[in-house]
Write a protein that holds these residues in place. Structure first.
Motif, PDB file in Angstrom:
ATOM      1  N   ARG A   1       0.837  -1.200   0.000  1.00 38.81           N
ATOM      2  CA  ARG A   1       0.000   0.000   0.000  1.00 38.81           C
ATOM      3  C   ARG A   1       0.872   1.250   0.000  1.00 38.81           C
ATOM      4  N   ARG A   2       0.536   2.191  -0.900  1.00 37.79           N
ATOM      5  CA  ARG A   2       1.288   3.439  -1.011  1.00 37.79           C
ATOM      6  C   ARG A   2       0.465   4.661  -0.619  1.00 37.79           C
ATOM      7  N   ALA A   3      -0.853   4.547  -0.705  1.00 41.25           N
ATOM      8  CA  ALA A   3      -1.721   5.662  -0.321  1.00 41.25           C
ATOM      9  C   ALA A   3      -3.119   5.113  -0.086  1.00 41.25           C
ATOM     10  N   ARG A   4      -3.937   5.877   0.635  1.00 42.41           N
ATOM     11  CA  ARG A   4      -5.283   5.401   0.971  1.00 42.41           C
ATOM     12  C   ARG A   4      -6.246   6.566   1.082  1.00 42.41           C
ATOM     13  N   TRP A   5      -7.460   6.340   0.604  1.00 42.69           N
ATOM     14  CA  TRP A   5      -8.580   7.262   0.820  1.00 42.69           C
ATOM     15  C   TRP A   5      -9.662   6.509   1.572  1.00 42.69           C
ATOM     16  N   SER A   6     -10.362   7.195   2.490  1.00 45.71           N
ATOM     17  CA  SER A   6     -11.455   6.534   3.201  1.00 45.71           C
ATOM     18  C   SER A   6     -12.488   7.563   3.631  1.00 45.71           C
TER      19      SER A   6
END
Length: 295
Positions: free
Chosen positions: A270-275
């Motif tokens: 994982r390099r980035a996340r939106w939630s």
């Protein structure tokens, strides 16, 4: 003249079906341009629109009256099936990609002639669309509207422009569109060689990345070269298939999305996340993966 493709027909069909879906509703030419931009994050060209409209009319999916468009009964049936599948949110598909599968057997009607526009008519419709866009933007973001009208590029704008020049150099056949001048954002619509849309934009000193329907992330500050290099690596990875987006849904609601890239061992990291806040709910969820196969 544009080349025949199911993707092009799906783009025009989705612009009409998704913007004015109710029975009997007609769409003006500027509204159709708006729909094409909204669903594919790109401005459709005159030849693309003409070709798509001719194919869809020949297939009995839309009707044309001057510079307005509407779905036929058959077109409504196709539209319902497309949106029904899209709302399931399980196949990882954009509405255009779903429509493309449904419309892949439509023959090319280019040589048969039919509906067309003069360049003046097309340019006038584009001007109307842009005027409507700016008026809406003035209401929701007056500062951004003023910036666009003044047309003063920032350092972040120039960095984004340089980044896209490098992407174009690596992938010269990839279509990259600007929403409207002056340069502030760019979109890579769904196209042969790209299964999902990618958008890049500038907000102050931030560079923003949008992928598909759910994922977005900010790269800040853009004044640091390492930040721009990281964004460029993610964009190139998404195009090549070395990076992917994994969306998570609770029912039909998208609650989170993560950007993953392969490491040296080939494992996804994982390099980035939106939630969203819904992601905190302890409910069963399912995922869909957006991964390209490379242009």
């Amino acid at each position: 003249m544009s080349s025949h493709s199911a993707y092009l027909n799906a783009w025009v069909f989705t612009a009409i079906a998704g913007t004015r879906p109710e029975q009997g509703g007609r769409l003006s030419l500027p509204e159709t341009l708006d729909g094409a931009d909204y669903f594919n994050r790109a401005m459709i060209s005159k030849s693309e629109l003409e070709h798509g409209v001719r194919d869809l009319v020949s297939a009995g999916l839309i009707s044309v009256a001057g510079q307005s468009f509407a779905l036929t009964e058959t077109g409504h049936d196709v539209s319902k099936s497309v949106w029904r599948k899209y709302e399931q949110r399980r196949s990882g598909n954009h509405p255009i990609a779903i429509a493309e599968e449904r419309l892949k057997s439509i023959p090319c009607a280019e040589e048969l002639g039919g509906w067309s526009l003069t360049q003046q008519e097309f340019d006038s419709a584009v001007a109307t669309y842009r005027t409507n866009f700016r008026e809406t933007l003035r209401k929701i973001d007056p500062e951004l509207a003023t910036w666009i009208e003044q047309g003063r590029p920032s350092r972040a704008d120039r960095q984004l422009e340089d980044l896209l020049a490098r992407v174009r150099a690596r992938h010269p056949s990839l279509r990259i569109d600007e929403v409207m001048p002056p340069f502030r954002s760019a979109h890579m619509p769904i196209q042969p060689g790209l299964r999902f849309a990618i958008a890049l934009s500038v907000q102050g000193d931030e560079l923003q990345l949008y992928v598909g329907d759910r994922f977005w992330v900010e790269y800040f500050p853009s004044s640091k070269p390492v930040v721009v290099e990281d964004l460029e690596a993610r964009v190139l990875g998404l195009i090549s298939g070395e990076c992917r987006i994994v969306e998570s849904y609770i029912g039909h609601h998208g609650v989170s999305a993560r950007l993953e890239c392969r490491d040296e061992s080939g494992r996804w990291r994982r390099r980035a996340r939106w939630s969203s806040l819904r992601s905190l709910l302890p409910l069963r969820r399912h995922e869909r993966v957006l991964q390209n196969v490379g242009p």
